[in-house]
Scaffold this active site. Sequence first.
Site, short mmCIF file in Angstrom:
data_model
loop_
_atom_site.label_atom_id
_atom_site.label_comp_id
_atom_site.label_asym_id
_atom_site.label_seq_id
_atom_site.Cartn_x
_atom_site.Cartn_y
_atom_site.Cartn_z
N ARG A 48 0.83 -1.22 0.00
CA ARG A 48 0.00 0.00 0.00
C ARG A 48 0.85 1.25 0.00
O ARG A 48 0.46 2.30 -0.44
CB ARG A 48 -0.84 0.01 1.29
CG ARG A 48 -2.26 -0.33 1.11
CD ARG A 48 -3.05 -0.08 2.35
NE ARG A 48 -2.32 -0.38 3.57
CZ ARG A 48 -2.84 -0.24 4.78
NH1 ARG A 48 -4.07 0.21 4.92
NH2 ARG A 48 -2.15 -0.53 5.87
N ASP A 91 -4.98 -2.54 -1.38
CA ASP A 91 -5.32 -2.43 0.04
C ASP A 91 -5.81 -3.83 0.45
O ASP A 91 -6.85 -4.28 -0.02
CB ASP A 91 -6.41 -1.38 0.21
CG ASP A 91 -6.87 -1.29 1.65
OD1 ASP A 91 -6.44 -2.13 2.47
OD2 ASP A 91 -7.67 -0.37 1.95
N HIS A 175 12.64 -20.98 8.57
CA HIS A 175 13.86 -20.73 7.81
C HIS A 175 15.04 -21.56 8.31
O HIS A 175 16.00 -21.78 7.58
CB HIS A 175 14.19 -19.24 7.73
CG HIS A 175 14.80 -18.66 8.96
ND1 HIS A 175 14.07 -18.33 10.07
CD2 HIS A 175 16.08 -18.36 9.27
CE1 HIS A 175 14.87 -17.84 10.99
NE2 HIS A 175 16.11 -17.85 10.54
N GLU A 213 21.18 -15.81 20.93
CA GLU A 213 21.34 -14.58 20.15
C GLU A 213 21.91 -13.48 21.03
O GLU A 213 21.62 -13.43 22.23
CB GLU A 213 19.97 -14.11 19.65
CG GLU A 213 19.30 -15.09 18.71
CD GLU A 213 18.00 -14.51 18.17
OE1 GLU A 213 18.05 -13.79 17.18
OE2 GLU A 213 16.95 -14.75 18.79
N ASP A 232 8.17 -18.00 19.63
CA ASP A 232 9.00 -17.44 18.56
C ASP A 232 10.07 -18.43 18.10
O ASP A 232 10.40 -18.48 16.92
CB ASP A 232 9.65 -16.14 19.05
CG ASP A 232 10.37 -15.38 17.96
OD1 ASP A 232 9.82 -15.28 16.84
OD2 ASP A 232 11.49 -14.88 18.21
N HIS A 237 11.64 -23.45 15.42
CA HIS A 237 13.04 -23.76 15.09
C HIS A 237 13.63 -24.85 15.98
O HIS A 237 14.24 -25.80 15.50
CB HIS A 237 13.91 -22.52 15.22
CG HIS A 237 13.42 -21.33 14.44
ND1 HIS A 237 12.82 -21.45 13.21
CD2 HIS A 237 13.47 -20.00 14.69
CE1 HIS A 237 12.50 -20.24 12.75
NE2 HIS A 237 12.88 -19.35 13.64
C1 BG6 Z 1 13.17 -15.72 13.78
C2 BG6 Z 1 12.71 -15.13 15.08
O1 BG6 Z 1 12.31 -16.74 13.36
O2 BG6 Z 1 14.48 -16.25 13.94
C3 BG6 Z 1 13.67 -14.06 15.55
O3 BG6 Z 1 11.41 -14.57 14.92
C4 BG6 Z 1 15.07 -14.60 15.62
O4 BG6 Z 1 13.26 -13.56 16.83
C5 BG6 Z 1 15.44 -15.28 14.31
O5 BG6 Z 1 15.93 -13.50 15.86
C6 BG6 Z 1 16.78 -15.99 14.42
O6 BG6 Z 1 17.18 -16.45 13.15
P1 BG6 Z 1 18.71 -16.56 12.76
O7 BG6 Z 1 18.67 -17.14 11.39
O8 BG6 Z 1 19.28 -15.19 12.82
O9 BG6 Z 1 19.35 -17.47 13.77
#
Ligand code: BG6
Length: 487
Positions: A48, A91, A175, A213, A232, A237
């Site tokens: 948008r 939109d 991911h 992290e 999260d 993961h």
């Molecule tokens: C994401 C989370 O899926 O993965 C984030 O939402 C996190 O909070 C991130 O920082 C970590 O991914 P990577 O690839 O940086 O280890």
Amino acid sequence: MQTDSSFTFVLFGGTGDLSMRKILPALFEAHRAGGMLADSGKIFAVARHAADRSEYLQWVNEHVKPHVSKNGVDEAAWASFLKRIEFVKIDLGNPDDFALLRDAIQDLPGIRVFYLATGPSLFVPICHALASVGLNANARIVLEKPLGYDLKSSNAINDAVGEIFAEEQIYRIDHYLGKEPVQNLLALRFGNALFEPLWRREWVESIQITIAEELGVEARGDFYDNTGALRDMVQNHLLQLLSIVAMEPPHSMDSDSVRDEKLRVLRALKPIDPRDIGKVAVRGQYHSGVIRGTSVPAYATEPGVRPDSTTETFVALKVEIENWRWAGVPFFLRTGKRLADRVAEIVVNFRPVPHSALGASALRAGANRLVIRLQPNETIRLYCLAKQPGEGMNLASVHLDLAFDQFFREGQMEAYQRLLLDVINGRLALFVRRDEQEAAWRWVEPILNEWKASNKPPKPYASGTWGPAASSAMLAQHGTCWLEEEN
Ligand code: BG6
């Protein structure tokens, strides 16, 4: 990998953070590499916040370009990449606008990929709007995490999306599954005869999986404060990594064989008894502290976070898998923000020798251990004992190292690049199937409920440390400690 399969890649949330940092840079890398994307493939950004294509391209130049190719941008490739990009101003709250999208893409050849890089509350309305203009045929839909907030909300989204798209059309992204080292874990386990016979309760004493992290919540305070580390990072993961570490060998690498085996692990997770929660789960929240010489603020003072927030930024768990291979072996999972280091690794602690003819030092820690480091640098380290040179039989811990960048200097692919190519090429193996997702929510939910019901605040920890002391105490109860505490 050469391809000539044409595609139309429609990116909802085209000016969002994820598009800027991950998706468009990954598409650029695939484009730059040559041969990975069909020349005729087009990218349609939907947003948008831009008036037209030229304004959108200006945004891409300003915001996306800084995130591509750390070693400098190949300008010719960049210019040709921009030619792939079209823009549709929609939109998302207005289904009628989707006719504009249909008119723009309906005659283009090849598969349609709809990537929903939006908040989950828009997933269902977008799917309905796509169906209302007939765009759900010959299409794949990519859903970003978080998919729901709990089992019920995730089921509601999956049910609604499932009415419009068949399961084979739905690509749920985690991911971590696209990361090269995670792929390598499969190669290590199932390509080598050496490890597999030892990969079981008879030889393994405990396993640790850490995703630590250094970053805090950055600009995502609003989102994160309603989410927390369990939703999260653990629900997706960490449980995905756990399922790859613990799964039985699949009979092939096709998508359902791998996912069937992962699902078996997720279904075999020992349910957590709410009465035991204090013994098997630690939740923490970061306070101010110092990371690499820089002072950082407390979580509760981050933008978007409620000052009295009880959201966890750290979780450590003891998990058990109820099957023949793993019964009785504790798996310790841990993740947190603002920790002492950025590292993701898997530590397999094998049992010591049953009897030592070499004296007590042969039973010491620091041997019989495999450390698989996923990031920041991909290495595999096998700790053994060796005789110290000189007189007598004194043993010392030594290690065999495998650093992947010494073997393979090129060809590393970012997770998003691999996953996007998989979507375009119709490969589902690295995407989370609905039943896996449900099993993960089902296991995680009692922890969420118990934390909510008990109303206890998370344990504080100083930024730049390894989390609350209770995390170490939990391992001490099992006669072990986190890897960094040994060094
Ligand atoms: C994401 C989370 O899926 O993965 C984030 O939402 C996190 O909070 C991130 O920082 C970590 O991914 P990577 O690839 O940086 O280890």
